[in-house]
Design an enzyme around this catalytic site. Structure first.
Site, mmCIF file in Angstrom:
data_model
loop_
_atom_site.group_PDB
_atom_site.id
_atom_site.type_symbol
_atom_site.label_atom_id
_atom_site.label_comp_id
_atom_site.label_asym_id
_atom_site.label_seq_id
_atom_site.Cartn_x
_atom_site.Cartn_y
_atom_site.Cartn_z
ATOM 1 N N SER A 361 -9.540 -43.909 -43.906
ATOM 2 C CA SER A 361 -10.070 -44.376 -42.628
ATOM 3 C C SER A 361 -9.321 -43.711 -41.467
ATOM 4 C CB SER A 361 -10.005 -45.907 -42.571
ATOM 5 O OG SER A 361 -10.848 -46.405 -41.559
ATOM 6 N N ASP A 475 -16.528 -45.645 -45.404
ATOM 7 C CA ASP A 475 -15.104 -45.821 -45.133
ATOM 8 C C ASP A 475 -14.270 -45.947 -46.410
ATOM 9 O OD1 ASP A 475 -12.559 -47.036 -44.314
ATOM 10 O OD2 ASP A 475 -13.535 -47.357 -42.383
#
Length: 602
Positions: A361, A475
């Site tokens: 991320s 993500d």
């Protein structure tokens, strides 16, 4: 298998290097070595099979073994490599259970067998030593205990390609780390004229094996330099003996037809041995796209880019070969991830060499910017441009796939990375994403930087998924917000982890009895003091996406083989991009404090 008589100094040296026997007095090691049976396994030979009785412990004195477990369909998966100084079979010896894995020799391997009877005698004669062995093994079995890492190679084959001077490469590696470098002339001098290049099965075979076995025990690392000719008997012998194969090539040169044939031959001769590239360039940056051509042609697992006259690059390669590389893991956390930049700056200023970075991320974004050569201050400015000027989270769209359109996010990543590829960067980097199609975490160590960093920061429902060869990537924090395990699998000796996702509460004020309607939201925005705000859809989606990963990260934090840095970023909202400089400073101060504590503990 063939049983041999191991010289006492070789046997004791092998035992002393094992974790389970460390701390045992030399006289006890000598006694133990005398009771052990020493055996040589040929390449591909099985030491033990799943279901066999667990009556023995084996010590690896030289060579390499693969540990494979069988799946429900009967197919085997290699889960670990075992090299010199490792043991295998200790759990079954202590518990009396049957073998749970099949162990094979990757190459000719010397192992010592400690029988149950000898172990029980050891317990009677040296209860303290036996207790320590039991404690070590028990620690491996505890829930949440870190995985046992692959051993550093004992013997590395260096194979020149595309006209590079292997002797010069060997000399530069030897100047960076302690090793014994051997080529055909050196072996001939020790064993006999023509021995190194003699064909398999020649009268020199036994003497060659004994000489190289002794060299492995006496030296921490053996570097065997192959001949430039791929069909040389010495080159084939070097490949069959290697724990790892390094193919050295000049940077910027494409593999031609002759080189491709050489790489195919290497792969066929050493099919189960990890093969790596070492690109040696004279100046500038690695040529874009060249690495992918080599990786595809030779089936390489990784690559190193070194400047010929840069000592720091050769030292980094040396740390990798000896299992002493330093890895930095950067977790996800939205705006809290700006603290990673401060952590990075503190580590660099403290003189800690960072050899590789892995991130998820926001950690993937910071790590990706580091990989292309940016300094911490430059990474700050890059993030300022992304989040304060391009503002990818302000591009609301019709919520068919996500709340935000992907145009601004793609523009931001393209502006940062352009057409760069992960494997072309001199700084070693990987990032993680979550594959919604396959329901698993993905580790990206090659491929387009912009695409995979974008995938790693694309919170599902908030940012549109990235399409990669027909599969949907989102993500990395959904399944692995703090990718410590992927970093461990690279063989890093020291791992630092910057964790910016502390345990979070997610609640609302008691005055809320139902989810708010439009009037409630407007009233709260007008009257800021009207109780705690109800979380927005963006925050609810962000929290939902990381629930499973938060549980996994809590287990990672229990590991004692990782140095964690946990900047106090709890007061900051994950989407508060406006406080960039403030959060960077929090990370910097927190990292300096942690580094100071580590120094005091030494």
């Amino acid at each position: 298998m063939r049983t041999i008589r191991a010289e006492p100094r070789h046997a004791v040296g092998a035992l002393a290097s094992c974790t389970v026997f460390q701390g045992m007095p030399p006289e006890r090691l000598e006694e133990l070595a005398r009771t052990m049976e020493w055996t040589v396994l040929d390449r591909g030979e099985v030491l033990m099979r799943t279901g066999d009785p667990g009556d023995d412990l084996y010590v690896v004195a030289g060579g390499r073994l693969n540990v494979a477990v069988a799946g429900a369909d009967g197919t085997e998966t290699i889960v670990r490599e075992i090299g010199r100084g490792s043991t295998v079979g200790e759990v079954a010896l202590l518990t009396g259970s049957r073998r749970t894995a099949t162990v094979r020799a990757v190459r000719d391997t010397l192992v010592g067998r400690l029988s149950r009877a000898s172990f029980e005698h050891l317990m009677e004669e040296d209860p303290r030593g036996a207790l320590e062995l039991t404690r070590v093994v028990a620690g491996w079995l505890l829930p949440g205990s870190p995985p046992r890492r692959n051993s550093a190679p004992a013997t590395v084959a260096l194979v020149p390609a595309a006209g590079i001077d292997a002797r010069e490469v060997a000399a530069r590696i030897g100047a960076a780390i302690p090793l014994q470098a051997l080529d055909a002339p050196a072996v001939d001098q020790a064993v006999g004229e023509g021995a190194a290049r003699s064909p398999a099965g020649s009268p020199h075979e036994r003497a060659l094996a004994d000489y190289l076995d002794a060299a492995e025990v006496e030296h921490s690392l053996i570097l065997l330099t192959a001949d430039p000719e791929p069909d040389s008997p010495w080159t084939e012998r070097v490949l069959r003996r290697a724990d790892r194969v390094l193919v050295a090539a000049p940077g910027g040169v494409r593999p031609d037809r002759v080189t491709r044939a050489q790489l195919i031959r290497i792969a066929r001769t050493a099919p189960e041995v990890p093969r790596e590239l070492v690109f040696v360039r004279q100046s500038g940056q690695p040529a874009p796209g060249i690495t992918a051509l080599w990786r595809e042609a030779g089936g390489f697992t990784r690559q190193s880019h070194v400047l010929a006259d840069a000592d720091a690059d050769w030292q980094r390669l040396g740390r990798h070969l000896t299992g002493r590389a330093t890895g930095l893991v950067l977790g996800g956390g939205g705006a809290r991830g700006f603290a990673h930049i401060g952590v990075l700056r503190a580590l660099i200023e403290s003189g800690i060499e960072i050899d590789r970075v892995g991130g998820s991320s926001m950690g993937a974004l910071v790590g990706g910017l580091w990989s292309i050569g940016l300094a911490p201050d430059e990474i700050v400015e890059a993030n300022r441009e992304i989040w304060h000027e391009i503002r990818p989270l302000k591009g609301f769209t019709f919520p068919f796939v996500a709340l935000h359109g992907s145009g601004r996010s793609r523009t931001a990543m393209q502006g940062c990375f352009g057409d760069r590829r992960i494997e072309d960067q001199a700084r070693d980097f990987f990032c993680t994403s979550t594959n919604l199609t396959r329901n698993r975490s993905m580790v990206h160590a090659s491929g387009p930087l912009a695409r995979y960093v974008l995938a790693s920061v694309s919170i599902p429902g908030i940012v549109a998924p990235v399409i990669d060869r027909g599969e949907l990537l989102v993500d990395g924090g959904v399944l692995d917000n703090l990718p410590v395990d992927p970093m461990s699998s690279t063989g890093a000796g020291t791992i630092y982890a910057s964790d910016v996702s502390p345990p979070r509460t997610f609640s609302v004020g008691l005055h809320w009895e139902d989810a708010p309607g439009l009037i409630d939201v407007i009233r709260h925005r007008v009257r800021r003091g009207a109780g705690t705000a109800f979380p927005s859809i963006v925050r609810i989606l962000e929290r939902t996406a990381t629930l499973a990963s938060d549980r996994a990260a809590s287990t990672q934090r229990l590991r004692d083989d990782v140095r964690f840095i946990a900047p106090p970023v709890g007061p900051y909202d994950t989407l508060d991009m406006s406080r960039l400089d403030e959060i960077v400073e929090v990370g910097y101060r927190s990292a300096l404090e942690a580094i100071s504590q580590w120094s005091e503990e030494k």
